[in-house]
Design an enzyme around this catalytic site. Sequence first.
Site, short mmCIF file in Angstrom:
data_model
loop_
_atom_site.label_atom_id
_atom_site.label_comp_id
_atom_site.label_asym_id
_atom_site.label_seq_id
_atom_site.Cartn_x
_atom_site.Cartn_y
_atom_site.Cartn_z
N GLY A 167 -37.90 10.65 20.78
CA GLY A 167 -39.07 9.70 20.43
C GLY A 167 -39.01 8.69 21.61
O GLY A 167 -39.62 7.63 21.46
N GLN A 168 -38.37 8.82 22.84
CA GLN A 168 -38.57 7.77 23.90
C GLN A 168 -39.76 7.69 24.61
O GLN A 168 -40.36 8.96 24.83
CB GLN A 168 -37.30 8.22 24.93
CG GLN A 168 -37.39 7.19 25.96
CD GLN A 168 -36.14 7.35 27.17
OE1 GLN A 168 -35.68 8.24 27.12
NE2 GLN A 168 -36.38 6.62 28.06
N SER A 169 -40.25 6.59 24.47
CA SER A 169 -41.75 6.59 25.19
C SER A 169 -41.77 5.60 26.54
O SER A 169 -42.83 5.71 27.01
CB SER A 169 -42.63 6.00 24.00
OG SER A 169 -42.44 4.58 23.66
N HIS A 210 -33.67 0.74 27.02
CA HIS A 210 -33.95 -0.24 26.31
C HIS A 210 -33.10 0.05 24.96
O HIS A 210 -33.03 1.29 24.65
CB HIS A 210 -35.30 -0.59 25.92
CG HIS A 210 -36.13 0.77 25.40
ND1 HIS A 210 -36.45 1.59 26.25
CD2 HIS A 210 -36.31 0.93 24.22
CE1 HIS A 210 -36.99 2.58 25.63
NE2 HIS A 210 -37.09 2.08 24.39
N ASN A 229 -33.08 5.52 22.08
CA ASN A 229 -33.67 6.78 22.23
C ASN A 229 -33.80 7.48 23.70
O ASN A 229 -34.02 6.80 24.38
CB ASN A 229 -35.21 6.83 21.85
CG ASN A 229 -35.34 6.33 20.44
OD1 ASN A 229 -34.71 6.85 19.36
ND2 ASN A 229 -36.25 5.51 19.84
N ASP A 234 -40.45 -6.24 19.40
CA ASP A 234 -41.27 -5.04 19.88
C ASP A 234 -42.62 -5.27 19.37
O ASP A 234 -43.11 -6.01 18.38
CB ASP A 234 -40.77 -3.99 18.82
CG ASP A 234 -41.10 -2.54 19.33
OD1 ASP A 234 -40.39 -1.89 19.85
OD2 ASP A 234 -42.37 -2.39 19.07
N ILE A 235 -43.69 -4.66 20.02
CA ILE A 235 -45.12 -5.09 19.63
C ILE A 235 -45.44 -3.99 18.26
O ILE A 235 -46.80 -4.52 17.82
CB ILE A 235 -45.90 -4.27 20.93
CG1 ILE A 235 -47.18 -5.18 20.99
CG2 ILE A 235 -46.16 -3.01 20.94
CD1 ILE A 235 -47.99 -4.92 22.28
N HIS A 283 -33.22 -0.73 20.73
CA HIS A 283 -33.83 -1.53 19.64
C HIS A 283 -32.86 -1.89 18.51
O HIS A 283 -31.90 -1.41 18.08
CB HIS A 283 -34.67 -0.12 18.71
CG HIS A 283 -35.46 0.44 19.46
ND1 HIS A 283 -36.97 0.29 19.51
CD2 HIS A 283 -35.30 1.46 20.44
CE1 HIS A 283 -37.52 1.18 19.89
NE2 HIS A 283 -36.54 1.97 20.68
P1 5GP Z 1 -39.09 3.81 22.51
O1 5GP Z 1 -40.27 4.63 21.65
O2 5GP Z 1 -39.09 4.40 24.00
O3 5GP Z 1 -37.63 4.18 22.16
O4 5GP Z 1 -39.17 2.48 22.27
C1 5GP Z 1 -40.30 1.81 23.31
C2 5GP Z 1 -40.73 0.57 22.32
O5 5GP Z 1 -41.41 -0.10 23.07
C3 5GP Z 1 -41.66 1.18 21.15
O6 5GP Z 1 -40.95 0.55 19.86
C4 5GP Z 1 -42.84 0.37 21.40
O7 5GP Z 1 -43.51 -0.28 20.13
C5 5GP Z 1 -42.47 -0.72 22.46
N1 5GP Z 1 -43.43 -1.35 23.22
C6 5GP Z 1 -44.30 -0.30 23.85
N2 5GP Z 1 -45.26 -1.13 24.85
C7 5GP Z 1 -44.80 -2.37 24.56
C8 5GP Z 1 -45.18 -3.62 25.07
O8 5GP Z 1 -46.28 -3.74 25.88
N3 5GP Z 1 -44.73 -4.55 24.47
C9 5GP Z 1 -43.86 -4.76 23.66
N4 5GP Z 1 -43.52 -6.08 23.16
N5 5GP Z 1 -43.37 -3.59 23.04
C10 5GP Z 1 -43.85 -2.43 23.53
#
Ligand code: 5GP
Length: 114
Positions: A93-95, A100, A87, A30-31, A102
């Site tokens: 908090g899904q973005s 995916h 998520n 994760d970034i 974690h």
């Molecule tokens: P969500 O919030 O949808 O459950 O998780 C998305 C995750 O993707 C977040 O933890 C965010 O830090 C990660 N993320 C978003 N953009 C990128 C990217 O370009 N590269 C990587 N490695 N992780 C990303």
Amino acid sequence: MTDCIFCRVVEGKAPAKRVAETEHVLAFRDIAPQAPTHVLLIPKRRVAESAAHVRDDHAVMLAELFALAARIAHEEGLTRGWRLVTNVGPEAGQSVHHLHFHLLGGRPMRWPPG
Ligand code: 5GP
């Protein structure tokens, strides 16, 4: 889908620290890590936006993903425990709208999560 950041990671068009892959699944860091180990596991094909869209025919991919998560947790030395979370929707908090999970570990985790 060109606006899907994880699709671009799979295609090698967006930078990502890859950890492992199988036929159907890619794992990368994760970034913005929320724990010493924070790895994302995704289906290489965007077969579902989230766990709310998982279907019976995703079973092979999901079994592969869970087995890979356990392998990575072992390889990362997470002997004291780890968490695998997904998520769904804005309140969770899904973005990113590409299914995916974690994989988090390397520190104590609270329950319930915030
Ligand atoms: P969500 O919030 O949808 O459950 O998780 C998305 C995750 O993707 C977040 O933890 C965010 O830090 C990660 N993320 C978003 N953009 C990128 C990217 O370009 N590269 C990587 N490695 N992780 C990303």
